[in-house]
Design a protein around this motif. Structure first.
Motif, PDB file in Angstrom:
ATOM      1  N   PRO A 175       0.819  -1.213   0.000  1.00  0.00           N
ATOM      2  CA  PRO A 175       0.000   0.000   0.000  1.00  0.00           C
ATOM      3  C   PRO A 175       0.851   1.261   0.000  1.00  0.00           C
ATOM      4  O   PRO A 175       1.968   1.287   0.521  1.00  0.00           O
ATOM      5  CB  PRO A 175      -0.810  -0.139   1.297  1.00  0.00           C
ATOM      6  N   GLY A 176       0.319   2.310  -0.588  1.00  0.00           N
ATOM      7  CA  GLY A 176       0.975   3.596  -0.550  1.00  0.00           C
ATOM      8  C   GLY A 176       0.665   4.338   0.731  1.00  0.00           C
ATOM      9  O   GLY A 176      -0.158   3.904   1.552  1.00  0.00           O
TER      10      GLY A 176
ATOM     11  N   PRO B  56      11.285   8.273   2.348  1.00  0.00           N
ATOM     12  CA  PRO B  56      11.732   8.417   3.741  1.00  0.00           C
ATOM     13  C   PRO B  56      10.709   9.101   4.643  1.00  0.00           C
ATOM     14  O   PRO B  56      10.854   9.096   5.859  1.00  0.00           O
ATOM     15  CB  PRO B  56      13.014   9.248   3.626  1.00  0.00           C
ATOM     16  N   THR B  57       9.665   9.677   4.059  1.00  0.00           N
ATOM     17  CA  THR B  57       8.603  10.265   4.889  1.00  0.00           C
ATOM     18  C   THR B  57       7.527   9.241   5.226  1.00  0.00           C
ATOM     19  O   THR B  57       6.597   9.559   5.974  1.00  0.00           O
ATOM     20  CB  THR B  57       7.940  11.448   4.161  1.00  0.00           C
ATOM     21  N   GLY B  58       7.640   8.052   4.673  1.00  0.00           N
ATOM     22  CA  GLY B  58       6.607   7.042   4.864  1.00  0.00           C
ATOM     23  C   GLY B  58       7.129   5.745   5.439  1.00  0.00           C
ATOM     24  O   GLY B  58       7.035   4.689   4.806  1.00  0.00           O
ATOM     25  N   VAL B  59       7.715   5.818   6.640  1.00  0.00           N
ATOM     26  CA  VAL B  59       8.147   4.621   7.361  1.00  0.00           C
ATOM     27  C   VAL B  59       7.100   4.344   8.438  1.00  0.00           C
ATOM     28  O   VAL B  59       6.859   5.190   9.310  1.00  0.00           O
ATOM     29  CB  VAL B  59       9.533   4.803   7.991  1.00  0.00           C
TER      30      VAL B  59
ATOM     31  N   VAL C  20       8.016   0.222   4.715  1.00  0.00           N
ATOM     32  CA  VAL C  20       8.475   1.453   4.071  1.00  0.00           C
ATOM     33  C   VAL C  20       7.740   1.598   2.747  1.00  0.00           C
ATOM     34  O   VAL C  20       7.799   0.694   1.892  1.00  0.00           O
ATOM     35  CB  VAL C  20       9.999   1.434   3.843  1.00  0.00           C
ATOM     36  N   THR C  21       7.043   2.716   2.562  1.00  0.00           N
ATOM     37  CA  THR C  21       6.299   2.938   1.317  1.00  0.00           C
ATOM     38  C   THR C  21       7.235   3.378   0.202  1.00  0.00           C
ATOM     39  O   THR C  21       8.346   3.849   0.447  1.00  0.00           O
ATOM     40  CB  THR C  21       5.220   4.008   1.524  1.00  0.00           C
ATOM     41  N   GLU C  22       6.742   3.229  -1.008  1.00  0.00           N
ATOM     42  CA  GLU C  22       7.494   3.684  -2.177  1.00  0.00           C
ATOM     43  C   GLU C  22       7.222   5.158  -2.432  1.00  0.00           C
ATOM     44  O   GLU C  22       6.132   5.661  -2.143  1.00  0.00           O
ATOM     45  CB  GLU C  22       7.104   2.875  -3.414  1.00  0.00           C
ATOM     46  N   ALA C  23       8.214   5.851  -2.987  1.00  0.00           N
ATOM     47  CA  ALA C  23       8.040   7.251  -3.358  1.00  0.00           C
ATOM     48  C   ALA C  23       7.012   7.359  -4.475  1.00  0.00           C
ATOM     49  O   ALA C  23       6.877   6.461  -5.315  1.00  0.00           O
ATOM     50  CB  ALA C  23       9.377   7.838  -3.793  1.00  0.00           C
TER      51      ALA C  23
ATOM     52  N   GLY D  57       5.684   5.314  -8.884  1.00  0.00           N
ATOM     53  CA  GLY D  57       4.463   4.957  -9.598  1.00  0.00           C
ATOM     54  C   GLY D  57       4.404   5.636 -10.959  1.00  0.00           C
ATOM     55  O   GLY D  57       4.022   5.008 -11.967  1.00  0.00           O
ATOM     56  N   TRP D  58       4.788   6.927 -11.001  1.00  0.00           N
ATOM     57  CA  TRP D  58       4.801   7.627 -12.288  1.00  0.00           C
ATOM     58  C   TRP D  58       5.824   7.012 -13.240  1.00  0.00           C
ATOM     59  O   TRP D  58       5.571   6.880 -14.449  1.00  0.00           O
ATOM     60  CB  TRP D  58       5.113   9.106 -12.073  1.00  0.00           C
ATOM     61  N   SER D  59       6.964   6.627 -12.709  1.00  0.00           N
ATOM     62  CA  SER D  59       7.995   6.016 -13.572  1.00  0.00           C
ATOM     63  C   SER D  59       7.471   4.730 -14.189  1.00  0.00           C
ATOM     64  O   SER D  59       7.693   4.460 -15.374  1.00  0.00           O
ATOM     65  CB  SER D  59       9.257   5.735 -12.756  1.00  0.00           C
ATOM     66  N   ARG D  60       6.766   3.941 -13.377  1.00  0.00           N
ATOM     67  CA  ARG D  60       6.215   2.711 -13.927  1.00  0.00           C
ATOM     68  C   ARG D  60       5.160   3.012 -14.990  1.00  0.00           C
ATOM     69  O   ARG D  60       5.078   2.342 -16.010  1.00  0.00           O
ATOM     70  CB  ARG D  60       5.604   1.863 -12.800  1.00  0.00           C
ATOM     71  N   THR D  61       4.339   4.023 -14.718  1.00  0.00           N
ATOM     72  CA  THR D  61       3.299   4.372 -15.680  1.00  0.00           C
ATOM     73  C   THR D  61       3.909   4.819 -17.000  1.00  0.00           C
ATOM     74  O   THR D  61       3.486   4.392 -18.079  1.00  0.00           O
ATOM     75  CB  THR D  61       2.410   5.485 -15.108  1.00  0.00           C
ATOM     76  N   ILE D  62       4.922   5.691 -16.905  1.00  0.00           N
ATOM     77  CA  ILE D  62       5.586   6.173 -18.115  1.00  0.00           C
ATOM     78  C   ILE D  62       6.248   5.031 -18.862  1.00  0.00           C
ATOM     79  O   ILE D  62       6.189   4.930 -20.094  1.00  0.00           O
ATOM     80  CB  ILE D  62       6.614   7.264 -17.753  1.00  0.00           C
TER      81      ILE D  62
END
Length: 378
Positions: A31-32, A289-292, A346-349, A353-358
């Protein structure tokens, strides 16, 4: 340049639809950050989401309280020479007559070997009868036998030797060099001495725990505490069972970390920073690093203290938030204690998600271009 036919246009439109659907359903490691916040009791979930502060770290800090009860600590040292049921004693009797009651004609002494003390604490000695041996020292038993035999033979000289028997043994099991059943003797009347007799422990002292079972009483202590607090080095009793084992506590690390795995505690306390370091830290190419987050079930006493309430009953779901980019974020993570069965996630930045979409769109467009060329060639 040839024109596309209607069927060709339909095929390209279908490819565009597939590209859009692929971009909307990207695979993720979990989850994000927003998904987790949606699980808050303030929104549509059932978890309390709390940012870690010095107060939160202090309230939630809890190390397993291990130690021996008063019943075990108050037991005095066994008399090293006390005879007990199950012990074996040997007797040597010397008589001042040519033909004694126990001795032969060629020797004035008789040796009675391996007289085992029965379950009621008695031994049988010829001409002396059934003698109470349990609870006495060899010297006290010698005096008693001398008085009994003196009525049968003049001035008998008696020597009593005690052999350690199954009435004064303990079993030592688990993470020791040599497991087995050991007698309680003068050098091994305390717990640490008995562990040394078994060859010492074969796990790191920082995570070693010692469990002692005596009858229905069972207590556990940290091995290191036995040396830091001498009053915990208890006196042993026959029948004690000693089990040495490594600390079984663990936590699970998931998400954008160097490794995803279940991690056993390597010390008595583990902080948030140490937990992350033990799995290779944050993945620099994916982690936010803001989502631990630390997921945990808190007992009601801690839950009520954290939230300033007194109405919560039973374990409550909590999600603790660590922001490592905050001015004191690293300090908060250093002071926050990880507990048994915690999940560190630890969540992903969001850029991932945008990189994967692109990447998906780029790949899909490349496929569409190839298909277009094929259609134009047709």
């Amino acid at each position: 340049m040839p024109n596309l036919t209607r069927p060709g246009v339909s095929k390209l439109a279908l490819l565009a639809v597939f590209a859009f659907l692929a971009a909307c359903d990207q695979p993720r490691s979990g989850p994000g950050k927003e998904d987790i916040f949606e699980g808050s009791v303030m929104r549509q979930g059932n978890a309390f989401i709390v940012s870690v502060t010095p107060r939160v770290s202090q309230v939630t800090k809890a190390t397993p309280a291990l130690g021996f009860s008063h019943a075990l600590r108050s037991a005095s040292l066994l008399g090293a020479d006390s005879i007990r049921s199950g012990d074996v004693v040997t007797l040597s009797v010397y008589e001042n007559v040519t033909e004694g009651l126990l001795a032969g004609t060629e020797t004035p002494g008789a040796i009675l070997e391996e007289l085992q003390v029965d379950s009621e604490g008695y031994i049988f000695v010829p001409y002396a009868g059934r003698i109470r041996a349990a609870g006495q020292t060899p010297d006290a038993l010698r005096r008693l036998l001398t008085r009994q035999l003196d009525e049968q033979t003049p001035d008998p000289q008696v020597i009593v030797r005690r052999v350690s028997g199954d009435g004064t043994t303990v079993s030592v099991l688990g993470a020791v060099t040599t497991q087995g059943v050991y007698p309680i003797e003068r050098p091994t009347r305390t717990l640490t001495a008995m562990l040394a007799s078994a060859g010492g422990v074969n796990v790191r002292p920082e995570i070693a725990q010692v469990r002692v079972t005596r009858g229905s009483q069972q207590d556990t202590v940290w091995l290191q505490d036995l040396f830091d607090h001498p009053q915990l080095d208890i006196a042993l009793r026959g029948g004690d069972r000693i089990l040495v084992e490594a600390d079984q506590r663990s936590f699970t690390a998931l998400g954008a970390t160097g490794r995803t795995e279940r991690v056993t505690f390597e010390s008595r306390t583990v902080s948030g920073i140490e937990a992350l370091a033990s799995v290779g830290g944050l993945d620099p190419s994916r982690a936010d690093p803001t989502g631990v987050f630390v997921f945990r079930d808190e007992p009601p006493e801690i839950a009520n203290a954290l939230l300033g309430r007194n109405d919560l009953i039973g374990d409550q779901r909590f999600v603790y938030v660590l922001d490592l980019t905050a001015p004191t974020g690293m300090f908060e993570a250093r002071d926050f204690a990880i507990r048994d069965k915690d999940t560190v996630y630890v969540t992903e930045a969001s850029a991932i998600g945008w990189s994967r979409t692109i990447a998906t769109l780029t790949g899909t467009l490349a496929t569409a271009t190839t298909a277009r060329r094929v259609l134009l060639d047709d």
